[in-house]
Enzyme design. Structure first.
Site, PDB file in Angstrom:
ATOM      1  N   ASN A 114      37.986 -56.110 -10.719  1.00  0.00           N
ATOM      2  CA  ASN A 114      38.520 -57.532 -10.444  1.00  0.00           C
ATOM      3  C   ASN A 114      38.516 -57.941  -9.034  1.00  0.00           C
ATOM      4  OD1 ASN A 114      40.797 -59.412 -10.160  1.00  0.00           O
ATOM      5  ND2 ASN A 114      42.686 -58.074 -10.527  1.00  0.00           N
TER       6      ASN A 114
ATOM      7  N   CYS B  80      44.279 -64.626  -7.941  1.00  0.00           N
ATOM      8  CA  CYS B  80      43.374 -64.763  -8.861  1.00  0.00           C
ATOM      9  C   CYS B  80      43.199 -66.036  -9.507  1.00  0.00           C
ATOM     10  CB  CYS B  80      43.495 -63.479 -10.016  1.00  0.00           C
ATOM     11  SG  CYS B  80      43.624 -61.780  -9.237  1.00  0.00           S
TER      12      CYS B  80
ATOM     13  N   HIS C 237      40.030 -64.476 -16.821  1.00  0.00           N
ATOM     14  CA  HIS C 237      40.136 -63.621 -15.399  1.00  0.00           C
ATOM     15  C   HIS C 237      39.570 -62.236 -15.834  1.00  0.00           C
ATOM     16  CE1 HIS C 237      40.972 -61.957 -11.734  1.00  0.00           C
ATOM     17  NE2 HIS C 237      42.175 -61.472 -12.157  1.00  0.00           N
TER      18      HIS C 237
END
Ligand code: ACO
Length: 332
Positions: free
Chosen positions: A289, A118, A259
Site C-alpha cells: 500500500n 490514500c 486503490h
C-alpha cells in the site's frame, strides 16, 4: 457520457518512480512475529519498496514528476500548477511541492500539497479538473507520493507488513467533453477519523515532544478490520453511482484500478461491481500500500503491461484516512 462540463481534463502523460530497496515478506519474518503465508493470504502483498537512508519524499516526487513531463512532451516552464498529494511530506514546512519546484523546473507553477491520505491522487484530479475546466490552468502536474515506511512502527505486525514507498505522477491538460475525465466525485466521513491515523507530529503532539515519542504517536495506526469493511462498501457504491450517472454498464469498462491496499479488498470491490477478473488491475503484490502513490503507479504499470491503452474507458477509485474516498471515470 460526461457530467456536463464543456472543457475537462485529460491525462497527457504519466510517470512513476520507485526506490530501489525491496523488502520481502521473508525479510519481515525476521523482525516481527509474522509469516509470508499470513501476509500473502490476508493481503496479497509479497514485497514492497522502501526508501534508502538519506532518501526522502522529495527524491521520489522529482523523479516521478519529470517522468510524467517527459511522457507528455511538455516543457517544465509550461506547467501552471503543481499539486503533490501526500500524507508523508518531505518536512512540515514548507510544502513538498514548493521544495520540489526548482528541481522539477516548474518555475511558473503555483505549488501546494493536498492531504487526503490514500485518496490524495483522486482528490487532486478533481481539484485539477476544476482549474482546467474554468480555464485558470492549462498544464497541471499532479504527483501522488509517499514515504510511509518512515512512519511505520516496525514492531507492529498489524501495520508494518502493509505499507511501501513510491511516487506516481500525471500531467493534465484541457480536453473536449467526451475525452479525459468524464465523471469524478469524492466523499469524506470525519466521524471515522480514528480508523487510520497518526496522532503525533502535529500541533497537539509536536514531533519534538517527549509525550509524542513515549506513547508511540508518530506512527501510523489503523483499525484494519473495520477499515476493510467501509473501504469495500464506499468504493463500490461511489463507483457504481458514477457509472449510473454516465449511463455506462460495468461490463463496458476496459480497466478498473482500485486503490492498492489489499488484494482481498480489490477482489471484493471488483466482485460487488460485477466486473471480471480481467477488468480489475492489481499490483499490490509488488508494492504493498503506497497510499496516494498507488493509483498513478498502477496506471503506469497497466500501460507498461499493455492493459491500458489510449481511448480505453478507465475507472479509478481510492479510499483512505479521513476517511476519504473518490472515484473517476476517464476516457484515457
Ligand atoms: N502476521 C500474523 N498475524 C497477524 C498479522 C501479521 N502481520 N497482523 C495481524 N495478525 C493477526 C492479528 O493479531 C489477529 O490475531 P488474533 O485473532 O489472535 O487477535 C489476526 O491476525 C486477524 O487480524 P485482523 O486484523 O482481523 O486481520 P484482517 O483479516 O482484517 O487483515 C488487514 C488485516 C490486512 C490490515 C486488513 O484488515 C486490511 O487490509 N484492512 C484495510 C486496509 C485499508 O484499506 N486501509 C486504507 C488505506 S490505508 C491509508 O490511508 C494510509
Amino acid at each position: 457520457m460526461n457530467d456536463g462540463y464543456r472543457t475537462t481534463a485529460r491525462i497527457a502523460g504519466l510517470g512513476r518512480f520507485l526506490p530501489e530497496k525491496i523488502v520481502t515478506n521473508h525479510d519481515l519474518e525476521k523482525i516481527v512475529d509474522t509469516s509470508d503465508e499470513w501476509i500473502t493470504s490476508r493481503t496479497g502483498i509479497k514485497e514492497r519498496r522502501v526508501v534508502a537512508e538519506g532518501e526522502g519524499l522529495l527524491d521520489l516526487v522529482v523523479r516521478a514528476g519529470k517522468a510524467a513531463l517527459d511522457d507528455a512532451g511538455v516543457e517544465a516552464e509550461a506547467v501552471d500548477l503543481l499539486i503533490v498529494a501526500t500524507a508523508t511530506p518531505e518536512q512540515p514546512i514548507p510544502a513538498t511541492s514548493a521544495i520540489a519546484q526548482p528541481q522539477l523546473g516548474v518555475v511558473n507553477a503555483a505549488c501546494f500539497d493536498l492531504s487526503a491520505a490514500c485518496s490524495g491522487f483522486t482528490y487532486s484530479l478533481n481539484v485539477a479538473r476544476q482549474f482546467i475546466a474554468t480555464g485558470a490552468a492549462h498544464n497541471i502536474l499532479v504527483i501522488g507520493a509517499e514515504c510511509l515506511t518512515r512512519y511505520t512502527d516496525w514492531s507492529d505486525r498489524k501495520t508494518c507488513v502493509l505499507f511501501g514507498d513510491g511516487a506516481g505522477a500525471a500531467l493534465l491538460q484541457p480536453a473536449d467533453a467526451g475525452e479525459g475525465i468524464l465523471h469524478i466525485d469524492w466523499r469524506t466521513d470525519g466521524t471515522l477519523a480514528d480508523f487510520i491515523s497518526m496522532p503525533g507530529g502535529g500541533s497537539r503532539f509536536p514531533p519534538n515532544s517527549r509525550e509524542s515519542i513515549d506513547q508511540g504517536f508518530p506512527f501510523i495506526k489503523m483499525r484494519g478490520n473495520e477499515t476493510f469493511k467501509v473501504a469495500v462498501r464506499a468504493m463500490t457504491e461511489l463507483s457504481l453511482d458514477l457509472l449510473k450517472r454516465a449511463g455506462v454498464q460495468p461490463a463496458d469498462l476496459d480497466l478498473f484500478i482500485p486503490h492498492q491496499a489489499n488484494q482481498r479488498i480489490i477482489q471484493a470491490v471488483g466482485k460487488r461491481m460485477g466486473l471480471s477478473g480481467e477488468q480489475v488491475y492489481s499490483n499490490v503484490h509488488q508494492f504493498g500500500n503506497t497510499s496516494a502513490a498507488s493509483i498513478p503507479m498502477a496506471m503506469v504499470g497497466a500501460v507498461e503491461e499493455g492493459r491500458l491503452k489510449r481511448g480505453d474507458l478507465l475507472m479509478l477509485t481510492a479510499f483512505g484516512g479521513g476517511l476519504t474516498w473518490g472515484s473517476a471515470l476517464i476516457r484515457f
